[in-house]
Design a protein around this motif. Sequence first.
Motif, PDB file in Angstrom:
ATOM      1  N   GLU A 136     -10.789   1.779   6.460  1.00 17.72           N
ATOM      2  CA  GLU A 136      -9.665   0.880   6.166  1.00 17.72           C
ATOM      3  C   GLU A 136     -10.064  -0.056   5.033  1.00 17.72           C
ATOM      4  O   GLU A 136     -11.155  -0.618   5.029  1.00 17.72           O
ATOM      5  CB  GLU A 136      -9.310   0.067   7.412  1.00 17.72           C
ATOM      6  N   VAL A 138      -8.630  -3.087   1.977  1.00 15.95           N
ATOM      7  CA  VAL A 138      -7.611  -4.022   1.519  1.00 15.95           C
ATOM      8  C   VAL A 138      -7.702  -4.102   0.001  1.00 15.95           C
ATOM      9  O   VAL A 138      -8.745  -4.444  -0.556  1.00 15.95           O
ATOM     10  CB  VAL A 138      -7.802  -5.425   2.128  1.00 15.95           C
ATOM     11  N   GLY A 139      -6.595  -3.768  -0.673  1.00 17.13           N
ATOM     12  CA  GLY A 139      -6.574  -3.776  -2.123  1.00 17.13           C
ATOM     13  C   GLY A 139      -6.526  -5.180  -2.701  1.00 17.13           C
ATOM     14  O   GLY A 139      -6.356  -6.169  -1.978  1.00 17.13           O
ATOM     15  N   ASP A 141      -4.241  -6.540  -4.294  1.00 14.92           N
ATOM     16  CA  ASP A 141      -2.937  -7.171  -4.095  1.00 14.92           C
ATOM     17  C   ASP A 141      -2.673  -7.517  -2.637  1.00 14.92           C
ATOM     18  O   ASP A 141      -1.579  -7.964  -2.277  1.00 14.92           O
ATOM     19  CB  ASP A 141      -1.827  -6.254  -4.620  1.00 14.92           C
ATOM     20  N   GLY A 142      -3.683  -7.326  -1.784  1.00 12.08           N
ATOM     21  CA  GLY A 142      -3.530  -7.651  -0.373  1.00 12.08           C
ATOM     22  C   GLY A 142      -2.996  -6.516   0.477  1.00 12.08           C
ATOM     23  O   GLY A 142      -2.922  -6.634   1.708  1.00 12.08           O
ATOM     24  N   THR A 143      -2.639  -5.386  -0.144  1.00 13.81           N
ATOM     25  CA  THR A 143      -2.131  -4.242   0.605  1.00 13.81           C
ATOM     26  C   THR A 143      -3.258  -3.580   1.398  1.00 13.81           C
ATOM     27  O   THR A 143      -4.352  -3.363   0.862  1.00 13.81           O
ATOM     28  CB  THR A 143      -1.508  -3.196  -0.345  1.00 13.81           C
ATOM     29  N   THR A 144      -3.000  -3.264   2.651  1.00 14.40           N
ATOM     30  CA  THR A 144      -4.003  -2.644   3.507  1.00 14.40           C
ATOM     31  C   THR A 144      -3.808  -1.137   3.556  1.00 14.40           C
ATOM     32  O   THR A 144      -2.701  -0.650   3.820  1.00 14.40           O
ATOM     33  CB  THR A 144      -3.946  -3.210   4.929  1.00 14.40           C
ATOM     34  N   PHE A 145      -4.871  -0.406   3.278  1.00 16.88           N
ATOM     35  CA  PHE A 145      -4.880   1.044   3.430  1.00 16.88           C
ATOM     36  C   PHE A 145      -5.524   1.354   4.767  1.00 16.88           C
ATOM     37  O   PHE A 145      -6.628   0.882   5.065  1.00 16.88           O
ATOM     38  CB  PHE A 145      -5.659   1.695   2.283  1.00 16.88           C
ATOM     39  N   ASP A 159      -7.069   3.644  -3.283  1.00 14.20           N
ATOM     40  CA  ASP A 159      -6.712   3.077  -1.982  1.00 14.20           C
ATOM     41  C   ASP A 159      -7.016   1.590  -1.883  1.00 14.20           C
ATOM     42  O   ASP A 159      -6.269   0.839  -1.258  1.00 14.20           O
ATOM     43  CB  ASP A 159      -7.478   3.809  -0.862  1.00 14.20           C
ATOM     44  N   GLY A 160      -8.116   1.148  -2.492  1.00 16.42           N
ATOM     45  CA  GLY A 160      -8.481  -0.255  -2.309  1.00 16.42           C
ATOM     46  C   GLY A 160      -9.446  -0.811  -3.333  1.00 16.42           C
ATOM     47  O   GLY A 160     -10.138  -1.804  -3.058  1.00 16.42           O
TER      48      GLY A 160
END
Length: 413
Positions: A136, A138-139, A141-145, A159-160
Amino acid sequence: MTQPPAQHARRKPESGWRRGAKVLAIALTVAVVAAVAVGGFYAWSLTQRLAEAAVPLKDAPAQPPALSAYDEAFSVLVVGTDECDDQVKAAFGARCTDPENDGARNDVNMLVHVSVNPRRVTVVSFPRDLQIPIPECVGADGTTFGGAYKAPINSAYEDGGLTCVADTVSELSGQSIPFAAKVSFGNVVNITDAIGGVEVCIGGEGINDPDAGINWEPGARVVTGYDALAFLRTRKGIGDGSDLARIGNQQQYLSRLVNKLRSDEVLSNPGTLIGLANTAVNNITPSESLADPIRIAQLAYTLKDVPFDDITFVQYPVVDDPDDANRVVPDEASAAILWDALERNAPLALTGEAGANGGVIADPSAPTPSAAPVETTPTPDASGASAAPDVVELPSNVSGSKATQATCSAGNG
């Protein structure tokens, strides 16, 4: 009674030597003050530029860099992405205009492990088509993969970002990664130009790879700018045309780069060194732990006296993916031998080919190396502990070469 005028002792005129010495002392003082002021501003400027793009790592050292030697073992993850920077878009045509190629992938993943007492350097390259779990992430931009049970390693950056690639490689290898840096297509062009290019060897039938935009005859060739990038990218023009063959070719480039950087041509030229440092700062996205020129200098300084025979380039061992003939999966048993040897700081002996899948051949113009001294079992000291670990013979599917070995691209043109 009128007194005679006071007689003042007349000072002897300064000799030319004395006047010159004064002027020289003043000039040196001004030069030192100016150097300190400029150097301080330059270091601050570099730090600011590095910090602007820095990303966090979970294994980053707690202590900030200091003006002292770095006396620990460490690893640096170097990631090469296939981003189409503005400066390379025109040169790559469809590669940078096809909507299906949108996004950035970590196509080059190298873990540089540096041991301590004695210093040894091992560069482990991970194939881009290696199928492994992605944690898992976190990119930026705060997006979580959410992670993946099985995916190509070169999907981790998309992904991150750099942090995700570091977490992925750390979980795969079991190695702590306190430092990392990312370079793109355009960054490679700039960095290679800053050192005046790298001389590589084109062997076999030459390299003819329209996808990379090159058609080169066999022989020595100094690659700069886009040619250097094309050389690192070529796949179909060498060996069996696979990504595994390409890794051997990239290791040839790195080996010759290391030899050049350790030569007087670079180390004795302050202008080249300053230009290279400035170029590196402008062309890497670092981890926060590497966002300081003092830290970069510390780590670089550890490499200055490492014997070339203790600088080893290897490919992470793999086997064919049973679910996809075009992919590979880890050979965990062979990898365990490699990681254990690095943990014990054992000298490495290569038993496999210089490059997987026929990517490189021995340079026929290189002098024949002298026979290596026979290694013996270390004699226990008074405490009963061995003085040093035995040489570890790596499995044959851990292909690679030493910095002392000269190789050439196995062109299939």
